[in-house]
Design an enzyme around this catalytic site. Structure first.
Site, PDB file in Angstrom:
ATOM      1  N   LYS A 207       1.264   7.386   4.183  1.00  0.00           N
ATOM      2  CA  LYS A 207       0.757   6.015   4.082  1.00  0.00           C
ATOM      3  C   LYS A 207       0.070   5.562   5.368  1.00  0.00           C
ATOM      4  O   LYS A 207      -0.175   4.379   5.567  1.00  0.00           O
ATOM      5  CB  LYS A 207       1.918   5.045   3.775  1.00  0.00           C
ATOM      6  CG  LYS A 207       2.671   5.367   2.484  1.00  0.00           C
ATOM      7  CD  LYS A 207       3.864   4.447   2.274  1.00  0.00           C
ATOM      8  CE  LYS A 207       4.742   4.906   1.125  1.00  0.00           C
ATOM      9  NZ  LYS A 207       5.982   4.130   1.006  1.00  0.00           N
TER      10      LYS A 207
ATOM     11  N   ARG B 175      15.868  -1.899  -4.136  1.00  0.00           N
ATOM     12  CA  ARG B 175      14.476  -2.069  -4.565  1.00  0.00           C
ATOM     13  C   ARG B 175      14.354  -2.177  -6.077  1.00  0.00           C
ATOM     14  O   ARG B 175      15.096  -1.543  -6.818  1.00  0.00           O
ATOM     15  CB  ARG B 175      13.625  -0.903  -4.079  1.00  0.00           C
ATOM     16  CG  ARG B 175      13.257  -1.092  -2.642  1.00  0.00           C
ATOM     17  CD  ARG B 175      12.761   0.172  -2.018  1.00  0.00           C
ATOM     18  NE  ARG B 175      13.199   0.207  -0.620  1.00  0.00           N
ATOM     19  CZ  ARG B 175      13.762   1.235  -0.062  1.00  0.00           C
ATOM     20  NH1 ARG B 175      13.975   2.320  -0.746  1.00  0.00           N
ATOM     21  NH2 ARG B 175      14.129   1.187   1.188  1.00  0.00           N
TER      22      ARG B 175
ATOM     23  N   PRO C 278       0.801  -1.215   0.000  1.00  0.00           N
ATOM     24  CA  PRO C 278       0.000   0.000   0.000  1.00  0.00           C
ATOM     25  C   PRO C 278       0.840   1.275   0.000  1.00  0.00           C
ATOM     26  O   PRO C 278       1.690   1.472   0.864  1.00  0.00           O
ATOM     27  CB  PRO C 278      -0.809  -0.116   1.291  1.00  0.00           C
ATOM     28  CG  PRO C 278      -0.860  -1.569   1.570  1.00  0.00           C
ATOM     29  CD  PRO C 278       0.452  -2.103   1.085  1.00  0.00           C
ATOM     30  N   GLU C 279       0.619   2.108  -0.995  1.00  0.00           N
ATOM     31  CA  GLU C 279       1.214   3.437  -1.059  1.00  0.00           C
ATOM     32  C   GLU C 279       0.056   4.420  -0.967  1.00  0.00           C
ATOM     33  O   GLU C 279      -1.063   4.008  -0.712  1.00  0.00           O
ATOM     34  CB  GLU C 279       1.990   3.599  -2.376  1.00  0.00           C
ATOM     35  CG  GLU C 279       3.051   2.534  -2.554  1.00  0.00           C
ATOM     36  CD  GLU C 279       3.812   2.660  -3.871  1.00  0.00           C
ATOM     37  OE1 GLU C 279       3.882   3.756  -4.430  1.00  0.00           O
ATOM     38  OE2 GLU C 279       4.321   1.628  -4.338  1.00  0.00           O
TER      39      GLU C 279
END
Length: 293
Positions: free
Chosen positions: A54, A283, A2-3
């Site tokens: 967030k 990432r 979730p962003e």
DNA sequence: CAGTACGCCTGGTAGC
DNA sequence: TGCTACCAGGCGTACT
């Protein structure tokens, strides 16, 4: 993971479902994910649901709030069950996205359950257990480091070209890492950082201080654009993404990924480029070598 | 002060 | 087939 768009999608769903409901009982099945005591919120009614970066903030009418960070695999799923017989009755949700351990609730990954006085329930699931829920007095929110360390919201007035010029000029870090730094701007994570950089035709690894003002303005617009689109499509659920909204349904932004998880595929600009995958700051980083310079 | 390495976790997958 | 090794990834913390 979730962003901002996923968290906002959840916020909107939560606000619609639980505003006005009274928390009857909180079942904490994994203590480390709930900081505070259930008794601090039991008996209180939900006044509002807000978001900062967030983090979702559930405001209660007893002077407390619940802060929720879903980190990588957290889910909040609401189940209406006006005629339940027992608190442990399973609720089958008819869709193909599992809740980590099955598609019934509570699932193996359900670690916290909010029981409301009308019989409805809110399930907090989290396969990797990185997320957290904290009880915080409303009066303390202003000086809580979880919140006040965060940079500006991308949809706020202060998120200007001038602001970005200022922070970019100070660092030689790859621009993608700056986008994902929550102290520089709140809410952008890996998916939307990758897509925004493609949208603005910027190489993710270029040092932030090398960007000129025109490019920075294009990037600012691109960030806002992809985040808005993410919200419009109800967040993204694809590949690794465990995201579901409060009704247990996936989002649709994954159908509109520009570069994220599209390694090996043709660039959407049809410029002959093929999307590559590299690592930046550990990432996954996706870009078109042709149009992102 | 900034930059980097690590730890937290589990399910999925690659390799044997 | 079953086992092990490894990886993803937001973010706090410890260390250089």
């Amino acid at each position: 993971m979730p962003e901002l768009p996923e968290v906002e999608t959840i916020r909107r769903g939560l606000a619609a479902k639980i505003k006005g409901l009274k928390i009857k009982k909180v079942e904490v099945l994994l203590a480390k994910q709930f900081q505070g005591k259930p008794s601090e919120v039991e008996g209180a009614k939900v006044v509002d649901v807000r978001r900062r970066g967030k983090i979702n903030i559930i405001e209660l009418n007893n002077g407390k709030s619940l802060l929720i960070h879903l980190k990588l695999t957290g889910q909040l799923v609401f189940a209406q069950s006006s005629n339940i017989k027992a608190p442990s009755s399973k609720i089958v949700l008819g869709h193909p996205i599992p809740f980590g351990g099955g598609n019934t609730l509570p699932a193996k990954s359900t670690h916290i359950i909010f029981n409301f006085s009308d019989g409805s329930r809110l399930f907090y699931n989290d396969v990797r257990q990185f997320g957290w829920i904290k009880v915080v007095p409303l009066g303390d929110l202003g000086n809580l480091s979880d919140l006040n360390k965060l940079g500006p919201e991308p949809f706020d007035k202060e998120f200007t070209s001038e602001y970005l010029q200022k922070i970019f000029s100070k660092t030689g870090k790859p621009v993608k890492l700056v986008l994902m730094d929550q102290e520089k701007m709140a809410g952008v994570g890996n998916i939307y950082a990758n897509d925004a950089l493609w949208e603005a035709r910027i190489d993710p690894q270029i040092p932030a201080k090398q960007l000129d003002n025109l490019t920075i303005e294009q990037l600012r617009k691109a960030i806002v654009k992809v985040l808005e689109e993410g919200i419009r499509y109800g967040g993204s659920t694809g590949g690794d993404e465990a995201f579901v909204n409060v009704e247990g349904h996936p989002g649709a932004y994954q159908k509109h990924f520009r570069v994220y998880q599209r390694q090996g595929e043709k660039c959407l600009r049809n410029d002959g480029g093929v999307i590559e995958r590299t690592a930046l700051g550990g990432r996954g980083t996706f870009f078109c070598p042709k149009c992102q310079k």
